[in-house]
Motif scaffolding. Structure first.
Motif, PDB file in Angstrom:
ATOM      1  N   ALA A 220       0.810  -1.216   0.000  1.00 21.13           N
ATOM      2  CA  ALA A 220       0.000   0.000   0.000  1.00 21.13           C
ATOM      3  C   ALA A 220       0.846   1.271   0.000  1.00 21.13           C
ATOM      4  O   ALA A 220       0.339   2.347  -0.331  1.00 21.13           O
ATOM      5  CB  ALA A 220      -0.932   0.003   1.213  1.00 21.13           C
ATOM      6  N   SER A 221       2.135   1.176   0.375  1.00 17.72           N
ATOM      7  CA  SER A 221       2.961   2.373   0.478  1.00 17.72           C
ATOM      8  C   SER A 221       3.241   3.002  -0.885  1.00 17.72           C
ATOM      9  O   SER A 221       3.222   4.226  -1.023  1.00 17.72           O
ATOM     10  CB  SER A 221       4.285   2.056   1.177  1.00 17.72           C
ATOM     11  OG  SER A 221       4.113   1.911   2.565  1.00 17.72           O
ATOM     12  N   THR A 222       3.528   2.171  -1.876  1.00 17.51           N
ATOM     13  CA  THR A 222       3.879   2.721  -3.194  1.00 17.51           C
ATOM     14  C   THR A 222       2.745   3.535  -3.803  1.00 17.51           C
ATOM     15  O   THR A 222       2.957   4.682  -4.222  1.00 17.51           O
ATOM     16  CB  THR A 222       4.339   1.604  -4.141  1.00 17.51           C
ATOM     17  OG1 THR A 222       5.587   1.076  -3.653  1.00 17.51           O
ATOM     18  CG2 THR A 222       4.549   2.130  -5.551  1.00 17.51           C
ATOM     19  N   PRO A 223       1.501   3.031  -3.888  1.00 18.41           N
ATOM     20  CA  PRO A 223       0.437   3.877  -4.431  1.00 18.41           C
ATOM     21  C   PRO A 223       0.168   5.118  -3.582  1.00 18.41           C
ATOM     22  O   PRO A 223      -0.218   6.162  -4.114  1.00 18.41           O
ATOM     23  CB  PRO A 223      -0.785   2.946  -4.480  1.00 18.41           C
ATOM     24  CG  PRO A 223      -0.438   1.779  -3.645  1.00 18.41           C
ATOM     25  CD  PRO A 223       1.032   1.651  -3.648  1.00 18.41           C
ATOM     26  N   ALA A 224       0.400   5.030  -2.266  1.00 15.98           N
ATOM     27  CA  ALA A 224       0.217   6.210  -1.416  1.00 15.98           C
ATOM     28  C   ALA A 224       1.249   7.273  -1.748  1.00 15.98           C
ATOM     29  O   ALA A 224       0.933   8.466  -1.840  1.00 15.98           O
ATOM     30  CB  ALA A 224       0.294   5.820   0.049  1.00 15.98           C
ATOM     31  N   ALA A 225       2.513   6.850  -1.925  1.00 20.37           N
ATOM     32  CA  ALA A 225       3.560   7.804  -2.278  1.00 20.37           C
ATOM     33  C   ALA A 225       3.319   8.391  -3.663  1.00 20.37           C
ATOM     34  O   ALA A 225       3.523   9.599  -3.892  1.00 20.37           O
ATOM     35  CB  ALA A 225       4.927   7.120  -2.216  1.00 20.37           C
ATOM     36  N   ILE A 226       2.881   7.571  -4.596  1.00 18.62           N
ATOM     37  CA  ILE A 226       2.589   8.062  -5.951  1.00 18.62           C
ATOM     38  C   ILE A 226       1.453   9.077  -5.913  1.00 18.62           C
ATOM     39  O   ILE A 226       1.485  10.100  -6.619  1.00 18.62           O
ATOM     40  CB  ILE A 226       2.256   6.880  -6.878  1.00 18.62           C
ATOM     41  CG1 ILE A 226       3.534   6.081  -7.184  1.00 18.62           C
ATOM     42  CG2 ILE A 226       1.605   7.351  -8.167  1.00 18.62           C
ATOM     43  CD1 ILE A 226       3.294   4.819  -7.993  1.00 18.62           C
ATOM     44  N   ALA A 227       0.447   8.837  -5.088  1.00 15.07           N
ATOM     45  CA  ALA A 227      -0.658   9.795  -4.962  1.00 15.07           C
ATOM     46  C   ALA A 227      -0.153  11.128  -4.423  1.00 15.07           C
ATOM     47  O   ALA A 227      -0.523  12.197  -4.927  1.00 15.07           O
ATOM     48  CB  ALA A 227      -1.739   9.226  -4.047  1.00 15.07           C
ATOM     49  N   MET A 228       0.720  11.085  -3.400  1.00 10.77           N
ATOM     50  CA  MET A 228       1.265  12.319  -2.844  1.00 10.77           C
ATOM     51  C   MET A 228       2.068  13.091  -3.882  1.00 10.77           C
ATOM     52  O   MET A 228       2.040  14.327  -3.924  1.00 10.77           O
ATOM     53  CB  MET A 228       2.126  12.010  -1.620  1.00 10.77           C
ATOM     54  CG  MET A 228       1.335  11.553  -0.400  1.00 10.77           C
ATOM     55  SD  MET A 228       2.395  11.090   0.996  1.00 10.77           S
ATOM     56  CE  MET A 228       3.175  12.658   1.400  1.00 10.77           C
ATOM     57  N   LEU A 229       2.776  12.379  -4.743  1.00 12.29           N
ATOM     58  CA  LEU A 229       3.605  13.020  -5.754  1.00 12.29           C
ATOM     59  C   LEU A 229       2.800  13.461  -6.974  1.00 12.29           C
ATOM     60  O   LEU A 229       3.362  14.013  -7.910  1.00 12.29           O
ATOM     61  CB  LEU A 229       4.736  12.074  -6.168  1.00 12.29           C
ATOM     62  CG  LEU A 229       5.784  11.827  -5.081  1.00 12.29           C
ATOM     63  CD1 LEU A 229       6.681  10.647  -5.447  1.00 12.29           C
ATOM     64  CD2 LEU A 229       6.620  13.071  -4.842  1.00 12.29           C
ATOM     65  N   SER A 230       1.487  13.233  -6.940  1.00 10.11           N
ATOM     66  CA  SER A 230       0.621  13.641  -8.039  1.00 10.11           C
ATOM     67  C   SER A 230      -0.095  14.957  -7.762  1.00 10.11           C
ATOM     68  O   SER A 230      -0.810  15.455  -8.633  1.00 10.11           O
ATOM     69  CB  SER A 230      -0.429  12.548  -8.320  1.00 10.11           C
ATOM     70  OG  SER A 230       0.188  11.346  -8.745  1.00 10.11           O
ATOM     71  N   VAL A 231       0.068  15.494  -6.561  1.00 15.82           N
ATOM     72  CA  VAL A 231      -0.649  16.723  -6.198  1.00 15.82           C
ATOM     73  C   VAL A 231       0.349  17.864  -6.044  1.00 15.82           C
ATOM     74  O   VAL A 231       1.562  17.639  -5.899  1.00 15.82           O
ATOM     75  CB  VAL A 231      -1.451  16.530  -4.895  1.00 15.82           C
ATOM     76  CG1 VAL A 231      -2.469  15.415  -5.060  1.00 15.82           C
ATOM     77  CG2 VAL A 231      -0.526  16.242  -3.713  1.00 15.82           C
ATOM     78  N   PRO A 232      -0.108  19.113  -6.062  1.00 16.61           N
ATOM     79  CA  PRO A 232       0.796  20.245  -5.867  1.00 16.61           C
ATOM     80  C   PRO A 232       1.499  20.186  -4.514  1.00 16.61           C
ATOM     81  O   PRO A 232       1.028  19.533  -3.570  1.00 16.61           O
ATOM     82  CB  PRO A 232      -0.131  21.460  -5.957  1.00 16.61           C
ATOM     83  CG  PRO A 232      -1.304  20.977  -6.747  1.00 16.61           C
ATOM     84  CD  PRO A 232      -1.485  19.538  -6.376  1.00 16.61           C
ATOM     85  N   SER A 233       2.597  20.898  -4.419  1.00 21.91           N
ATOM     86  CA  SER A 233       3.427  20.854  -3.220  1.00 21.91           C
ATOM     87  C   SER A 233       2.644  21.182  -1.957  1.00 21.91           C
ATOM     88  O   SER A 233       2.757  20.490  -0.943  1.00 21.91           O
ATOM     89  CB  SER A 233       4.603  21.826  -3.365  1.00 21.91           C
ATOM     90  OG  SER A 233       5.346  21.913  -2.173  1.00 21.91           O
ATOM     91  N   ASP A 234       1.812  22.224  -2.004  1.00 19.87           N
ATOM     92  CA  ASP A 234       1.107  22.648  -0.798  1.00 19.87           C
ATOM     93  C   ASP A 234      -0.064  21.733  -0.442  1.00 19.87           C
ATOM     94  O   ASP A 234      -0.641  21.847   0.645  1.00 19.87           O
ATOM     95  CB  ASP A 234       0.630  24.090  -0.918  1.00 19.87           C
ATOM     96  CG  ASP A 234      -0.306  24.302  -2.112  1.00 19.87           C
ATOM     97  OD1 ASP A 234      -0.512  23.348  -2.894  1.00 19.87           O
ATOM     98  OD2 ASP A 234      -0.829  25.417  -2.255  1.00 19.87           O
ATOM     99  N   ALA A 235      -0.421  20.826  -1.347  1.00 21.26           N
ATOM    100  CA  ALA A 235      -1.519  19.893  -1.079  1.00 21.26           C
ATOM    101  C   ALA A 235      -1.013  18.537  -0.595  1.00 21.26           C
ATOM    102  O   ALA A 235      -1.824  17.663  -0.250  1.00 21.26           O
ATOM    103  CB  ALA A 235      -2.361  19.696  -2.342  1.00 21.26           C
ATOM    104  N   MET A 236       0.314  18.355  -0.546  1.00 19.67           N
ATOM    105  CA  MET A 236       0.856  17.039  -0.251  1.00 19.67           C
ATOM    106  C   MET A 236       0.592  16.606   1.191  1.00 19.67           C
ATOM    107  O   MET A 236       0.170  15.468   1.446  1.00 19.67           O
ATOM    108  CB  MET A 236       2.359  17.005  -0.553  1.00 19.67           C
ATOM    109  CG  MET A 236       2.931  15.595  -0.539  1.00 19.67           C
ATOM    110  SD  MET A 236       4.689  15.547  -0.965  1.00 19.67           S
ATOM    111  CE  MET A 236       4.653  15.985  -2.702  1.00 19.67           C
ATOM    112  N   VAL A 237       0.828  17.477   2.159  1.00 23.42           N
ATOM    113  CA  VAL A 237       0.623  17.094   3.555  1.00 23.42           C
ATOM    114  C   VAL A 237      -0.854  16.874   3.866  1.00 23.42           C
ATOM    115  O   VAL A 237      -1.207  15.896   4.537  1.00 23.42           O
ATOM    116  CB  VAL A 237       1.275  18.106   4.508  1.00 23.42           C
ATOM    117  CG1 VAL A 237       0.832  17.868   5.956  1.00 23.42           C
ATOM    118  CG2 VAL A 237       2.801  17.995   4.422  1.00 23.42           C
ATOM    119  N   PRO A 238      -1.785  17.761   3.415  1.00 21.43           N
ATOM    120  CA  PRO A 238      -3.200  17.445   3.621  1.00 21.43           C
ATOM    121  C   PRO A 238      -3.603  16.088   3.041  1.00 21.43           C
ATOM    122  O   PRO A 238      -4.378  15.351   3.662  1.00 21.43           O
ATOM    123  CB  PRO A 238      -3.922  18.594   2.915  1.00 21.43           C
ATOM    124  CG  PRO A 238      -2.963  19.735   2.994  1.00 21.43           C
ATOM    125  CD  PRO A 238      -1.616  19.118   2.839  1.00 21.43           C
TER     126      PRO A 238
END
Length: 309
Positions: A220-238
């Protein structure tokens, strides 16, 4: 006074309860297969192999060894309130246990003193390959004098500045890079620990997503990391907080075409600076000297106070 916190350990042995300040990486430079001593520091004794007859005479040691671990005595019982500190190693993984005086029960965890100092880290420090370190000897900048991984010296601040990350906190605050696995519990705990300092404008976090914990969470970690890297920088932590709550990547995130390649580049950066687990933090002090640490420092207040103003 010392406090034993069973919720933590350094790494984890297969088949035993998870307890670590980092989620360990499964790739990269393997750890030493046995407990190899390094130069002794202070009063810490060198690890001593525990003999088979000692193991069979203790139900606790027998249980630990039954998982295939090799056992070593570390520390001194007189320094641990009468408990016996045991280092158990199985391949690339290890864990520290504290054995009760009757030898019947074990506690897996880290012991802290009243000041918040990590005593277990001191006990395992004489064992080569246990505490991840990095060599910093940049031609264009000062070195922090640490010793550690083989290979060319890499400035970790400069290397991670070229990675893909999400920014969290005020842009005027000193930046701290934090390499995380989105589903590593110790990464999420580190974010929670640093949250008050971000809110106070004392630091800005640059979150660098990688994936190393797939073996623990059914990939589950890989798709989660890919999702985070698909959004703008300021949206990553939310988005990361959303992932924490769900335990997996949300289905409604549009995955960017280059997110998988970006994750590969982040993993390459993590490997280049010798990351052995998450979280790993990287920062420059007030003198501009780069630093790298596995997990959060024992004294977070002191760490934040040493950041540039």
């Amino acid at each position: 006074m010392r406090r034993l916190m069973p919720a933590f350990a350094i790494l984890v042995l297969p088949g035993l309860a998870l307890a670590a300040p980092q989620c360990p990486a499964t790739a990269g430079t393997p750890a030493e297969p046995t407990a190899m001593p390094v130069q002794q520091k202070g009063r810490q004794p060198q690890p001593r192999p525990i003999l088979p007859d000692e193991i069979t005479g203790s139900p606790a040691l027998t249980r630990i060894a039954s998982h295939g671990a090799v056992l070593f005595d570390i520390g001194r019982p007189e320094d641990q309130h009468g408990l016996r500190a045991v280092y158990a190693r199985n391949g690339d993984h290890f864990r520290v246990f504290y054995i009760t005086p009757d030898g019947a029960a074990e506690i897996g965890g880290v012991m802290w003193d009243a000041s918040g100092h990590n005593l277990t880290r001191d006990e395992v420090a004489p064992i080569r390959g246990t505490i991840p370190t990095v060599v910093l000897n940049d031609r264009n900048g000062p070195s922090n004098g640490a010793t550690g991984t083989s290979g060319p010296a890499v400035n970790p601040v400069r290397r991670l500045s070229a990675a893909s990350y999400g920014l969290y906190g005020g842009k005027e605050a000193p930046r701290v890079y934090m390499v995380v696995d989105p589903l590593c519990p110790y990464s999420t705990r580190a974010l929670q620990t640093l949250q008050p300092y971000v809110d106070a404008g004392m630091l800005q976090l640059a979150i660098v997503p990688i994936s190393i914990n797939d073996y623990e969470n059914h990939a589950a970690s890989t798709p989660a990391a890919i999702a985070m890297l698909s959004v703008p920088s300021d949206a990553m932590v939310p988005l990361w907080r959303h992932i924490m709550a769900q335990g997996h990547a949300p289905a409604d995130v549009t995955i960017s075409d280059n997110a998988q390649a970006t994750l590969k580049l982040n993993l390459d950066a993590a490997h280049a600076i010798g990351v052995r687990g998450t979280p790993t933090i990287v920062w420059s002090d007030r003198n501009g000297t780069p630093h790298q640490e596995a997990g959060l420092p024992d004294d977070v207040d002191r760490f934040v106070a040493g950041l540039p103003v």
